[in-house]
Design a protein around this motif. Structure first.
Motif, PDB file in Angstrom:
ATOM      1  N   ARG A  65     -10.331   5.473 -16.307  1.00  0.00           N
ATOM      2  CA  ARG A  65      -9.840   4.125 -16.007  1.00  0.00           C
ATOM      3  C   ARG A  65      -9.860   3.247 -17.256  1.00  0.00           C
ATOM      4  O   ARG A  65      -8.899   2.554 -17.554  1.00  0.00           O
ATOM      5  N   ASP A  94      -9.636   6.099  -5.312  1.00  0.00           N
ATOM      6  CA  ASP A  94      -8.325   5.456  -5.256  1.00  0.00           C
ATOM      7  C   ASP A  94      -7.475   5.706  -6.492  1.00  0.00           C
ATOM      8  O   ASP A  94      -6.253   5.716  -6.409  1.00  0.00           O
ATOM      9  N   ASP A  95      -8.094   5.895  -7.649  1.00  0.00           N
ATOM     10  CA  ASP A  95      -7.342   6.100  -8.879  1.00  0.00           C
ATOM     11  C   ASP A  95      -6.743   7.495  -8.994  1.00  0.00           C
ATOM     12  O   ASP A  95      -5.928   7.746  -9.869  1.00  0.00           O
ATOM     13  N   ILE A 131      -4.233  10.225  -7.693  1.00  0.00           N
ATOM     14  CA  ILE A 131      -3.055  10.255  -6.820  1.00  0.00           C
ATOM     15  C   ILE A 131      -2.622  11.672  -6.463  1.00  0.00           C
ATOM     16  O   ILE A 131      -1.908  11.861  -5.492  1.00  0.00           O
ATOM     17  N   THR A 169      -3.911  10.818 -12.448  1.00  0.00           N
ATOM     18  CA  THR A 169      -4.476   9.523 -12.096  1.00  0.00           C
ATOM     19  C   THR A 169      -3.360   8.501 -11.920  1.00  0.00           C
ATOM     20  O   THR A 169      -2.199   8.773 -12.202  1.00  0.00           O
ATOM     21  N   ARG A 170      -3.754   7.332 -11.502  1.00  0.00           N
ATOM     22  CA  ARG A 170      -2.805   6.239 -11.304  1.00  0.00           C
ATOM     23  C   ARG A 170      -1.999   5.936 -12.576  1.00  0.00           C
ATOM     24  O   ARG A 170      -0.882   5.473 -12.527  1.00  0.00           O
ATOM     25  N   TRP A 199      -2.935  -0.609 -14.340  1.00  0.00           N
ATOM     26  CA  TRP A 199      -4.077  -0.287 -13.493  1.00  0.00           C
ATOM     27  C   TRP A 199      -4.825  -1.573 -13.181  1.00  0.00           C
ATOM     28  O   TRP A 199      -4.740  -2.534 -13.935  1.00  0.00           O
TER      29      TRP A 199
END
Length: 187
Positions: free
Chosen positions: A118, A154-155, A157, A176-177, A184
């Motif tokens: 992230r 949640d990050d 996908i 990931t997102r 993000w």
């Protein structure tokens, strides 16, 4: 001068300077940086014992997955991303190898990896979980845990078992997102 003289004799004869042994020189590298997160985790471990929060991941045993089972999951609305796993070779931004770690250690490592993903906006991750050949029960424990943990974040996908040349059944490739948006949520 004859060939029987030592190297020291030759140097002394050269300029009559005494030969002084060289002292060991140590570089001043300072003190090691303190990992504040590790310090907080260690303090919580000492205070609470086994009631630790392992990065939000449950360490209760999940339903077991077969060692040769293929993992595949896509968050709703991102079905088109499955093609990214099938196209070219999957080149992860970061690779985490969980071999030899306990479930609790693995939970913390996966949590740390996802925090970094992230922070640094990594799009492609790979987690090598193995297939349980060396586990006490001979079951793919970490594979089952990783399958459950990744679905909770949640990050994440999408994820799928790696191709044979990239680790096969013992590794999972993760999107990931960041693969669909550079916007993000802030860390």
């Amino acid at each position: 001068m004859s060939d029987t003289h030592s190297f020291e004799d030759l140097l002394k004869a050269e300029d009559n300077a005494p030969i002084v042994p060289v002292k060991t020189v140590k570089a001043d590298v300072g003190t090691a940086p303190v990992d504040r997160e590790a310090l907080v985790r260690a303090r919580r471990l000492a205070e609470k014992g086994n009631d630790l929060d392992f990065g939000g991941f449950s360490t209760q045993e999940p339903p077991m997955i077969a060692a040769d089972a293929l993992l595949e999951w896509t968050r709703e609305g991102f079905g088109r991303l499955k093609t990214q796993f099938d196209r070219d070779r999957f080149n992860p931004d970061y690779r985490l190898d969980l071999h030899g770690r306990t479930v609790e250690q693995s939970a913390m490592e996966v949590h740390r990896m996802l925090e970094r993903a992230r922070r640094y906006r990594w799009q492609r991750l790979q987690i090598v979980h193995g297939i349980g050949r060396r586990s006490a029960e001979g079951k793919p424990l970490l594979k089952s845990y990783v399958n459950r943990w990744l679905r909770e974040v949640d990050d994440i996908i999408a994820f799928a078992s790696a191709r044979k040349r990239d680790g096969g059944h013992g590794a999972v490739n993760v999107l990931t997102r960041g693969a669909v948006s550079d916007r993000w949520p802030e860390v």
